[in-house]
Design an enzyme around this catalytic site. Structure first.
Site, PDB file in Angstrom:
ATOM      1  N   VAL A 136     -26.087 -62.050 -43.134  1.00  0.00           N
ATOM      2  CA  VAL A 136     -25.891 -60.654 -43.347  1.00  0.00           C
ATOM      3  C   VAL A 136     -25.407 -59.993 -42.232  1.00  0.00           C
ATOM      4  O   VAL A 136     -24.475 -59.022 -42.313  1.00  0.00           O
ATOM      5  CB  VAL A 136     -27.299 -59.885 -43.820  1.00  0.00           C
ATOM      6  CG1 VAL A 136     -28.217 -59.914 -42.958  1.00  0.00           C
ATOM      7  CG2 VAL A 136     -26.947 -58.971 -44.468  1.00  0.00           C
ATOM      8  N   THR A 151     -39.449 -57.808 -42.626  1.00  0.00           N
ATOM      9  CA  THR A 151     -40.603 -57.001 -42.209  1.00  0.00           C
ATOM     10  C   THR A 151     -41.647 -56.756 -43.391  1.00  0.00           C
ATOM     11  O   THR A 151     -42.632 -56.446 -42.945  1.00  0.00           O
ATOM     12  CB  THR A 151     -39.866 -55.561 -41.911  1.00  0.00           C
ATOM     13  OG1 THR A 151     -38.955 -55.833 -40.497  1.00  0.00           O
ATOM     14  CG2 THR A 151     -40.673 -54.589 -41.441  1.00  0.00           C
ATOM     15  N   ALA A 152     -40.949 -56.679 -44.460  1.00  0.00           N
ATOM     16  CA  ALA A 152     -41.795 -56.404 -45.622  1.00  0.00           C
ATOM     17  C   ALA A 152     -42.834 -57.633 -45.742  1.00  0.00           C
ATOM     18  O   ALA A 152     -44.306 -57.556 -46.127  1.00  0.00           O
ATOM     19  CB  ALA A 152     -41.145 -56.065 -46.886  1.00  0.00           C
ATOM     20  N   ARG A 153     -42.298 -58.798 -45.546  1.00  0.00           N
ATOM     21  CA  ARG A 153     -43.063 -60.065 -45.695  1.00  0.00           C
ATOM     22  C   ARG A 153     -44.175 -60.169 -44.547  1.00  0.00           C
ATOM     23  O   ARG A 153     -45.457 -60.253 -44.730  1.00  0.00           O
ATOM     24  CB  ARG A 153     -42.418 -61.321 -45.548  1.00  0.00           C
ATOM     25  CG  ARG A 153     -41.354 -61.564 -46.696  1.00  0.00           C
ATOM     26  CD  ARG A 153     -40.367 -62.518 -46.338  1.00  0.00           C
ATOM     27  NE  ARG A 153     -39.598 -62.890 -47.513  1.00  0.00           N
ATOM     28  CZ  ARG A 153     -38.293 -63.428 -47.618  1.00  0.00           C
ATOM     29  NH1 ARG A 153     -37.652 -63.489 -46.535  1.00  0.00           N
ATOM     30  NH2 ARG A 153     -37.567 -63.736 -48.682  1.00  0.00           N
ATOM     31  N   HIS A 184     -31.292 -61.965 -39.117  1.00  0.00           N
ATOM     32  CA  HIS A 184     -31.861 -62.362 -40.369  1.00  0.00           C
ATOM     33  C   HIS A 184     -31.543 -63.801 -40.547  1.00  0.00           C
ATOM     34  O   HIS A 184     -30.820 -64.185 -41.358  1.00  0.00           O
ATOM     35  CB  HIS A 184     -31.434 -61.738 -41.656  1.00  0.00           C
ATOM     36  CG  HIS A 184     -31.789 -61.878 -42.894  1.00  0.00           C
ATOM     37  ND1 HIS A 184     -33.035 -62.097 -43.138  1.00  0.00           N
ATOM     38  CD2 HIS A 184     -31.245 -62.352 -44.129  1.00  0.00           C
ATOM     39  CE1 HIS A 184     -33.278 -62.384 -44.431  1.00  0.00           C
ATOM     40  NE2 HIS A 184     -32.267 -62.817 -45.064  1.00  0.00           N
TER      41      HIS A 184
END
EC number: 1.1.1.27
Length: 310
Positions: free
Chosen positions: A119, A146-148, A172
């Site tokens: 990405v 970050t969510a993980r 990423h």
């Protein structure tokens, strides 16, 4: 709001479905090299839209992206047997070039969100090809990572992810990392919070940070091993990014953003017009070394493409 999505595969369709749940989208266009598949997915999504706000969804062509508020890119091809990483990357850069030309021709005022991997590298080339302001060309970066991370910390600490301020930054990919020196819960440093936590050990620290960081880094591999691909979480994350910008929430997201000449995952404030501010973190000496290494990984790929493909 009008959203155009390049790529009607699992990721593109997951993004489209998550967007329907926001009830913010009025028009949605799916564009794919396999027009028949795009038509089928669009029809399926259209039927589900009756459960939410009415939305006009159809499979279109490049010209149909005109006047899009957001253009999401999930297009790209997978690696063929015997093919090198650079060969694959070169082909996907060429695909980004074609899409970029469409955007400049038909919808140059859109905000572009790239999801296709790698990405950071591909977002850089989209920015180069379109010559649009970097504030309106972003990648999903390390938002999913970050969510993980916040989910893992939430499970360990017994605190809502919304109250945990910790980020994954960098590429990423395998060189991403967590600057734990900046992580806080309720205004407390993560390490200080652990001393108050009911799960704390005799040493007053309940988290093995290296294990948590590695779990985040390996999460995609674990999911792919079991179901073949990751699509639902990135769909939700991308839809949330779009809704956050559309509502002008000015939230902080670890998107892939232009930092010192390359695109890399970094905390940034985004609003209605795209990126408003990149937040420079005060990293420890070790964290700064990790960030510079991660940056060099992205830079190397960019230079390889520039020297061998173009």
């Amino acid at each position: 709001m009008k959203v155009s999505i390049y790529g009607a595969g699992r990721v593109g369709v997951s993004i489209a479905f998550s967007l329907l749940h926001t009830s913010l989208v009025d028009e949605m266009v799916l564009i794919d090299i396999d027009k028949k598949r795009a038509e089928g997915e669009a029809l399926d999504l259209l039927h589900s839209s009756s459960m939410f706000k009415s939305c006009n969804i159809w499979a279109g062509d490049s010209k149909d992206i005109e006047d899009s508020d957001f253009i999401v890119i999930t297009a790209g091809r997978s690696q063929r047997p015997g093919e090198t990483r650079l060969e694959l990357l070169g082909d996907n850069v060429r695909i980004m070039k074609e899409i970029s030309e469409d955007i400049v021709k038909y919808s140059p005022n859109s905000i572009i969100i790239n999801v296709t991997n790698p990405v950071d590298v591909l977002t850089y080339f989209i920015w180069q090809f379109t010559n649009l302001p970097s504030q309106r060309v972003i990648g999903t970066g390390t938002t999913l990572d970050t969510a993980r991370l916040r989910v893992l910390l939430s499970q360990q600490c017994g605190i809502s992810p919304a109250s945990i301020h910790a980020y994954v930054i960098g590429e990423h990919g395998d060189s991403e990392f967590v600057p734990f020196s900046n992580a806080t819960i309720g205004g407390l440093k993560l390490i200080d919070y652990c001393k108050l936590c009911e799960n704390n050990s005799e040493q007053g620290f309940c988290l093995n940070l290296k294990i948590i960081e590695e779990k985040v880094r390996k999460a995609a591999y674990e999911i792919i091993e079991r179901k073949g691909a990751t699509n639902l979480a990135i769909g939700a994350v991308t839809a949330r990014l779009i809704s956050s910008m559309w509502r002008n929430e000015k939230r902080v997201w670890t998107i892939s953003v232009l930092v010192d000449g390359i695109y890399i995952g970094y905390p940034s404030v985004i609003g209605k017009s795209g990126v408003e501010k990149v937040l420079r973190l005060n990293l420890s000496e070790d964290e700064e070394k990790k960030f510079q290494y991660s940056r060099s990984v992205i830079q190397k790929s960019i230079e390889e493409i520039k020297s061998k493909i173009f």
